[in-house]
Scaffold this active site. Structure first.
Site, PDB file in Angstrom:
ATOM      1  N   ARG A  70       0.848  -1.182   0.000  1.00 63.15           N
ATOM      2  CA  ARG A  70       0.000   0.000   0.000  1.00 63.15           C
ATOM      3  C   ARG A  70       0.888   1.238   0.000  1.00 63.15           C
ATOM      4  O   ARG A  70       1.932   1.282   0.652  1.00 63.15           O
ATOM      5  CB  ARG A  70      -0.925   0.035   1.226  1.00 63.15           C
ATOM      6  CG  ARG A  70      -2.075  -0.962   1.184  1.00 63.15           C
ATOM      7  CD  ARG A  70      -3.088  -0.597   0.099  1.00 63.15           C
ATOM      8  NE  ARG A  70      -4.282  -1.440   0.138  1.00 63.15           N
ATOM      9  CZ  ARG A  70      -4.441  -2.552  -0.554  1.00 63.15           C
ATOM     10  NH1 ARG A  70      -3.427  -2.991  -1.312  1.00 63.15           N
ATOM     11  NH2 ARG A  70      -5.562  -3.242  -0.496  1.00 63.15           N
TER      12      ARG A  70
ATOM     13  N   GLU B 165      -2.750   8.124  -4.396  1.00 66.36           N
ATOM     14  CA  GLU B 165      -3.121   7.175  -5.434  1.00 66.36           C
ATOM     15  C   GLU B 165      -4.584   7.378  -5.796  1.00 66.36           C
ATOM     16  O   GLU B 165      -5.426   7.451  -4.886  1.00 66.36           O
ATOM     17  CB  GLU B 165      -2.902   5.749  -4.946  1.00 66.36           C
ATOM     18  CG  GLU B 165      -3.062   4.690  -6.028  1.00 66.36           C
ATOM     19  CD  GLU B 165      -2.809   3.283  -5.525  1.00 66.36           C
ATOM     20  OE1 GLU B 165      -3.713   2.428  -5.667  1.00 66.36           O
ATOM     21  OE2 GLU B 165      -1.709   3.047  -4.974  1.00 66.36           O
TER      22      GLU B 165
ATOM     23  N   HIS C  76      -0.958   0.122  -9.752  1.00 68.15           N
ATOM     24  CA  HIS C  76      -1.663  -0.765  -8.809  1.00 68.15           C
ATOM     25  C   HIS C  76      -2.302  -1.942  -9.555  1.00 68.15           C
ATOM     26  O   HIS C  76      -3.517  -2.134  -9.524  1.00 68.15           O
ATOM     27  CB  HIS C  76      -2.727   0.005  -8.014  1.00 68.15           C
ATOM     28  CG  HIS C  76      -3.101  -0.692  -6.738  1.00 68.15           C
ATOM     29  ND1 HIS C  76      -3.613  -0.012  -5.647  1.00 68.15           N
ATOM     30  CD2 HIS C  76      -3.051  -2.010  -6.363  1.00 68.15           C
ATOM     31  CE1 HIS C  76      -3.863  -0.878  -4.667  1.00 68.15           C
ATOM     32  NE2 HIS C  76      -3.537  -2.090  -5.081  1.00 68.15           N
TER      33      HIS C  76
END
Length: 325
Positions: free
Chosen positions: A236, A264, A283
């Site tokens: 993360r 993000e 991602h």
């Protein structure tokens, strides 16, 4: 766990995958498809099992929870549940939040290895040379004989080590929240991190985002990494202090390969886009052809347990209880 009375009163199951595409779902439940559309498929009040839409954002995923007064299970299709933890306060007491441990192991571990090899061997530079029509041979570092540190040794961390095995690494060290022994060797506690960082040529982040890991990779962490080391983040973005990482990248002392960032999605014009020595992917550790069959299997298995009144797997938190388990 749902009682017989609760299943009689309300028995809707919301799935992000069309129910007719999942074989052998247990009888006695009404299956509805909702993958973050504008309209709910039915009254949220009747939902007892909510499978969260995949990668649609916390705002969307949390939106029906305040009306799901009878929900007993909230099942994510992600290994991390940080986006859904704020929803615990909206869930009725005793409702369980389950993650997707194991679902993304293969795909995420593949990407981790891809990022390591691409960054070490200079693949981004070779692609730019190809685009320019230029032949630029160069000598680049190999993964062989390197020391790798995996920070976060759950199922994904273990799957990453599976894929490192043939590459003749000099050493693989493992860090987790608590110490334990494995067939491959010891897993060190987080308190050993400072001692292990200076020896690592490659540091792979595979830990969940929690209060303990948020901002873990800050100035002190990065300063303890050896010159020329590579930081790989497939966990993360919030685990890394972006400003501190940018300082090290601009100095040329460290390199990074990041599948996740903070913020993000990475906004246009953000300095990470053009920082020296960084490889970015958007991602995509989980989304691959490996995702759908494993997601269907996970949902079917969890719903079979739920319908039978059996304990569910991968329970990470219970509403009205002590929080994370």
């Amino acid at each position: 766990m749902a009682t017989a009375d609760q299943r009689t009163e309300a028995h809707d199951v919301w799935l992000p995958i069309p129910p007719d595409e999942i074989e052998d779902l247990p009888a006695g439940l009404r299956y509805l498809h909702w993958d973050a559309g504008l309209d709910f498929p039915a009254d949220p009040e009747r939902c007892v099992f909510y499978a969260v839409p995949y990668m649609k954002g916390a705002g969307v995923s949390l939106s029906p929870l305040s009306r799901m007064s009878r929900v007993r299970v909230v099942q994510t299709l992600t290994a991390g549940v940080d986006d859904m933890l704020p929803g615990l306060s909206r869930m009725p007491s005793g409702a369980q939040l389950c993650n997707a441990r194991g679902l993304h192991d293969a795909s995420t571990a593949e990407l981790a290895l891809t990022l390591i090899l691409a960054a070490l061997r200079g693949v981004p530079d070779f692609v730019r040379s190809q685009d320019a029509g230029e032949w630029r041979p160069d000598v680049r570092p190999a993964l062989a004989d390197k020391s790798v540190l995996i920070v976060g040794y759950g199922s994904i961390g273990s799957a990453i080590e599976d894929r490192l095995t043939p590459f003749e690494c000099a050493r693989v060290a493992r860090i987790a929240r608590t110490a334990r022994d494995t067939v491959r060797g010891p897993v060190h506690p987080l308190s050993d991190l400072s001692a292990l960082l200076p020896d690592a040529d490659v540091v792979v982040l595979a830990a969940p985002l929690t209060e303990a890991t948020r901002g873990l990779v800050g100035g002190d962490f990065l300063a303890r990494m050896k010159d020329g080391a590579l930081l790989v983040n497939i966990a993360r973005g919030g685990i890394v202090d972006t400003a501190a990482l940018l300082t090290e990248l601009r100095s040329g002392r460290l390199r990074a390969a990041l599948d996740v960032t903070d913020p993000e999605p990475l906004p246009a014009g953000h300095p990470l886009w053009h920082a020296p020595g960084v490889l970015l992917t958007p991602h995509v550790g989980g989304p691959s052809s490996a995702f759908l069959p494993r997601a269907k299997r996970l949902l079917r298995d969890q719903l079979t347990l739920f319908a039978a009144g059996e304990p569910l797997r991968n329970v990470v938190a219970t509403a009205g209880g002590s929080g994370r388990e």
